[in-house]
Write a protein that holds these residues in place. Structure first.
Motif, PDB file in Angstrom:
ATOM      1  N   ASN A  26       0.830  -1.187   0.000  1.00 38.47           N
ATOM      2  CA  ASN A  26       0.000   0.000   0.000  1.00 38.47           C
ATOM      3  C   ASN A  26       0.874   1.249   0.000  1.00 38.47           C
ATOM      4  OD1 ASN A  26      -1.297   2.198   2.031  1.00 38.47           O
ATOM      5  ND2 ASN A  26      -2.860   1.314   0.709  1.00 38.47           N
ATOM      6  N   THR A  28       0.431   4.375   0.850  1.00 39.21           N
ATOM      7  CA  THR A  28       0.435   5.177   2.073  1.00 39.21           C
ATOM      8  C   THR A  28       1.293   4.529   3.147  1.00 39.21           C
ATOM      9  OG1 THR A  28      -1.803   5.947   1.550  1.00 39.21           O
ATOM     10  CG2 THR A  28      -1.030   6.290   3.794  1.00 39.21           C
ATOM     11  N   GLU A  29       1.178   3.216   3.262  1.00 41.12           N
ATOM     12  CA  GLU A  29       1.987   2.486   4.241  1.00 41.12           C
ATOM     13  C   GLU A  29       3.464   2.563   3.879  1.00 41.12           C
ATOM     14  OE1 GLU A  29       2.288  -1.928   6.338  1.00 41.12           O
ATOM     15  OE2 GLU A  29       0.991  -1.643   4.596  1.00 41.12           O
ATOM     16  N   LYS A 224      -4.703   6.898  -2.149  1.00 45.36           N
ATOM     17  CA  LYS A 224      -4.245   6.310  -0.897  1.00 45.36           C
ATOM     18  C   LYS A 224      -4.381   4.786  -0.875  1.00 45.36           C
ATOM     19  CE  LYS A 224      -5.609  10.467   1.639  1.00 45.36           C
ATOM     20  NZ  LYS A 224      -6.509  11.016   2.687  1.00 45.36           N
ATOM     21  N   GLU A 225      -5.204   4.242  -1.781  1.00 44.17           N
ATOM     22  CA  GLU A 225      -5.446   2.798  -1.831  1.00 44.17           C
ATOM     23  C   GLU A 225      -4.538   2.081  -2.828  1.00 44.17           C
ATOM     24  OE1 GLU A 225      -9.576   2.263  -2.697  1.00 44.17           O
ATOM     25  OE2 GLU A 225     -10.186   3.840  -1.303  1.00 44.17           O
ATOM     26  N   LYS A 227      -1.747   0.083  -4.572  1.00 44.23           N
ATOM     27  CA  LYS A 227      -0.725  -0.873  -4.164  1.00 44.23           C
ATOM     28  C   LYS A 227       0.385  -0.874  -5.207  1.00 44.23           C
ATOM     29  CE  LYS A 227      -3.604  -4.064  -1.494  1.00 44.23           C
ATOM     30  NZ  LYS A 227      -4.089  -5.466  -1.386  1.00 44.23           N
TER      31      LYS A 227
END
Length: 257
Positions: A26, A28-29, A224-225, A227
């Motif tokens: 992800n 954001t991660e 933000k989603e 991958k």
């Protein structure tokens, strides 16, 4: 000939391709786990602001390297295109313009800093060498303490294509920002969404008239989603991501116990 409906359809198809990825990290991660990288570059930027003439908050650093050249060791900062600071490690001082012209040629910078070749690659006439006016020990100690981080890959450039149309998601760890773009070779489609490092929208946007404000808001939420596949992430950055991820998972276990 393309029309505006074609443009919207192309953009939507390209954007949708990001969400076809099932296996990946992800976005954001990823930026969260790697946030220590832009933090170190920001500290270097502050050192430069305080110790280089005409270098301010809007100036950029492109790279920093410790290199051997002609049996001498130099710490070299690439500030922008043909602008460099070269520090003689033994003498702990910036080299002069004369030393620069006598000891370096363009091939050195093309090879080590991916500099743009000029017509004659022996020429340095476009290059500027500047002086670092601050405490050399402080700068050298900073580099030594953070060498591993400063030598990590500085960007992620993730490209997806449909025939001759493409989109890319670009994360810059030095400048602490990101960008998502849609493009065609003839620039019929040429749109960019600008993001802060945490993947929230930047205040500077210029695609409102092309995409529309409501559609942009929708896309910013979806970004933000995204991958990013492992193969699109430089291996050294992926390794650092795994280290941080595993550290945090261990901390969660210890906290529960």
């Amino acid at each position: 000939m393309y029309n505006n409906t074609d443009k919207e359809e192309l953009r939507n198809k390209l954007f949708a391709k990001y969400f076809e990825v099932e296996e990946g990290v992800n976005a954001t991660e990823l930026v969260d786990k790697l946030s220590f990288i832009p933090e170190i570059w920001d500290k270097l930027h502050t050192l430069c602001e305080n110790n280089i003439e005409y270098f301010d908050e809007y100036s950029s650093i492109d790279d920093i390297k410790l290199l051997n050249h002609n049996e001498k060791k130099y710490l070299i900062l690439k500030l922008h295109i043909y602008r460099y600071i070269i520090i003689d490690i033994e003498r702990k001082e910036s080299i002069t313009e004369e030393q620069f012209r006598n000891n370096f040629d363009e091939r050195f910078f093309v090879s080590n800093f991916n500099a743009r070749k000029t017509i004659n690659n022996d020429s340095l006439k476009f290059y500027d060498v500047e002086k670092y006016d601050g405490n050399m020990e402080e700068l050298l100690d900073f580099y030594t303490e953070n060498e591993q981080v400063l030598n990590l890959s500085k960007k992620i450039h993730y490209v997806l294509k449909i025939d001759d149309v493409w989109t890319y998601f670009h994360i810059d760890f030095i400048k602490a920002c990101a960008q998502l773009s849609f493009e065609t070779r003839d620039q019929f489609l040429y749109e960019q969404l600008y993001l802060r490092y945490d993947l929230t929208p930047s205040r500077m946007q210029d695609a409102q008239n092309k995409i529309g404000i409501e559609k942009m808001k929708e896309m910013f939420q979806k970004i933000k989603e995204i991958k990013i596949p492992q193969e699109a992430i430089p291996s050294d950055l992926y390794k650092e991501y795994l280290i941080k991820y595993n550290e945090e998972e261990k901390n969660k276990i210890y906290t529960k116990v």
